[in-house]
Design a protein around this motif. Structure first.
Motif, mmCIF file in Angstrom:
data_model
loop_
_atom_site.group_PDB
_atom_site.id
_atom_site.type_symbol
_atom_site.label_atom_id
_atom_site.label_comp_id
_atom_site.label_asym_id
_atom_site.label_seq_id
_atom_site.Cartn_x
_atom_site.Cartn_y
_atom_site.Cartn_z
ATOM 1 N N GLU A 87 -1.522 11.501 4.620
ATOM 2 C CA GLU A 87 -0.477 10.783 5.342
ATOM 3 C C GLU A 87 -0.483 9.291 5.016
ATOM 4 O OE1 GLU A 87 -0.929 10.509 9.608
ATOM 5 O OE2 GLU A 87 -3.096 10.753 9.442
ATOM 6 N N ALA A 88 -1.647 8.765 4.623
ATOM 7 C CA ALA A 88 -1.726 7.345 4.279
ATOM 8 C C ALA A 88 -0.946 7.041 3.001
ATOM 9 C CB ALA A 88 -3.182 6.924 4.112
ATOM 10 N N GLN A 90 -0.523 0.641 10.767
ATOM 11 C CA GLN A 90 0.416 1.605 10.190
ATOM 12 C C GLN A 90 -0.373 2.691 9.459
ATOM 13 O OE1 GLN A 90 2.890 3.740 9.510
ATOM 14 N NE2 GLN A 90 4.414 2.115 9.196
ATOM 15 N N ARG A 91 -0.250 3.938 9.926
ATOM 16 C CA ARG A 91 -0.980 5.037 9.286
ATOM 17 C C ARG A 91 -0.517 5.268 7.851
ATOM 18 N NH1 ARG A 91 -3.854 8.490 12.789
ATOM 19 N NH2 ARG A 91 -3.545 8.038 14.999
ATOM 20 N N ALA A 92 0.785 5.178 7.629
ATOM 21 C CA ALA A 92 1.338 5.394 6.290
ATOM 22 C C ALA A 92 1.209 4.101 5.492
ATOM 23 C CB ALA A 92 2.788 5.846 6.377
ATOM 24 N N ARG A 147 3.930 2.893 3.113
ATOM 25 C CA ARG A 147 5.048 2.114 3.641
ATOM 26 C C ARG A 147 4.661 0.644 3.801
ATOM 27 N NH1 ARG A 147 6.054 7.070 6.989
ATOM 28 N NH2 ARG A 147 7.694 8.170 5.842
ATOM 29 N N THR A 198 7.528 9.828 -1.712
ATOM 30 C CA THR A 198 7.499 8.389 -1.976
ATOM 31 C C THR A 198 8.928 7.868 -1.963
ATOM 32 O OG1 THR A 198 7.761 8.472 -4.390
ATOM 33 C CG2 THR A 198 5.535 8.826 -3.515
ATOM 34 N N ILE A 204 3.349 14.339 -2.315
ATOM 35 C CA ILE A 204 3.772 13.533 -1.175
ATOM 36 C C ILE A 204 5.162 12.974 -1.443
ATOM 37 C CG2 ILE A 204 1.461 12.835 -0.406
ATOM 38 C CD1 ILE A 204 2.124 10.101 -1.840
ATOM 39 N N VAL A 256 1.881 8.473 2.034
ATOM 40 C CA VAL A 256 3.320 8.704 2.167
ATOM 41 C C VAL A 256 4.071 7.387 2.054
ATOM 42 C CG1 VAL A 256 5.125 9.414 3.782
ATOM 43 C CG2 VAL A 256 3.058 10.799 3.541
#
Length: 239
Positions: free
Chosen positions: A192-193, A146-148, A151, A219, A217, A195
């Protein structure tokens, strides 16, 4: 956010691997050089695929590239396995694969007894190789697809509003008792990480863009301003 502002020491500090703790460019250059000793053509193909990804600002998985070469029968699997074995031996002399300030940050976190670990994005095989080559595999770590990462942390939130990190990250720290945490810091070089961070997690953007004064960002509690660090050692002045 002023990174000189000092906060309560967090329950846990999560650190990114590539381009944060790890000098990814140096590690990748050595991987290409290692392969060149055995197969110059393969090394050249790997090098240009890597550079193309870099020019496009995309993540590059060298291990996946080699597996595709195996599938196309350009190189045997046994050769790739040999590359893995040679590259994964950490350098016992110095920390040439660590970014400037990373060694000092990790040592100080140990000395202060601040629990910490690595949360890195990518394939398990390639990220594990880099962790081993740099000696950072000794740290608690998790590889996510997962890049984010914000999350990911949100998925670890409990109904109580606290965070329960996976045992892989906490087992080393007996003082945590495997319980839930109220405050976590996440440091990453990619916006992006960060977010989707949940409440209770403070994100810091590690960047060499020294002219950047602020960044925001999204959240789970809305848009927030991030802390920005241009030197990993700055983290020690925050926590």
């Amino acid at each position: 956010m002023d990174v000189t502002e000092r906060f309560k020491t967090p329950d846990y500090v999560l650190l990114d691997l590539d381009r944060t703790l790890l000098n990814t460019e140096a590690a990748m250059a050595d991987y290409v050089a290692l392969i060149r000793q055995h197969d110059a053509n393969l090394s050249n193909r790997l090098y240009w695929a890597w550079r193309q990804a870099e020019d496009s600002n995309e993540s590059f998985d060298a291990r996946r590239f080699l597996i595709e070469e195996v599938v196309m029968e350009r190189v045997p699997q046994s050769t790739v396995d040999q590359f893995d074995k040679l590259f994964s031996i950490p350098d016992q002399v110095d920390y040439s694969y660590l970014n400037d300030g990373a060694g000092e940050l990790l040592q100080a976190l140990d000395e202060r007894q601040v629990p910490h670990g690595v949360l890195t994005y990518g394939s398990v095989e390639w990220q594990t190789l880099k962790l081993q080559a740099s000696g950072l595999d000794a740290l608690p770590h998790i590889v996510t697809q997962q890049r984010a990462k914000g999350r990911v942390l949100t998925s670890w939130m409990q109904p109580s509003g606290e965070i329960k990190l996976p045992k892989k990250l906490t087992d080393r720290y007996k003082a945590l008792g495997g319980g839930t945490l109220s405050s976590v810091v996440l440091v990453d070089d990619k916006l992006e990480a960060l977010v989707g961070l949940p409440d209770g997690v403070t994100g810091y953007w590690y960047t060499d863009k020294v002219a950047t004064k602020s960044a925001r960002i999204t959240t789970v509690v809305g848009d927030v301003e991030l802390g920005i660090v241009t030197d990993l050692r700055q983290i020690l002045g925050i926590i």
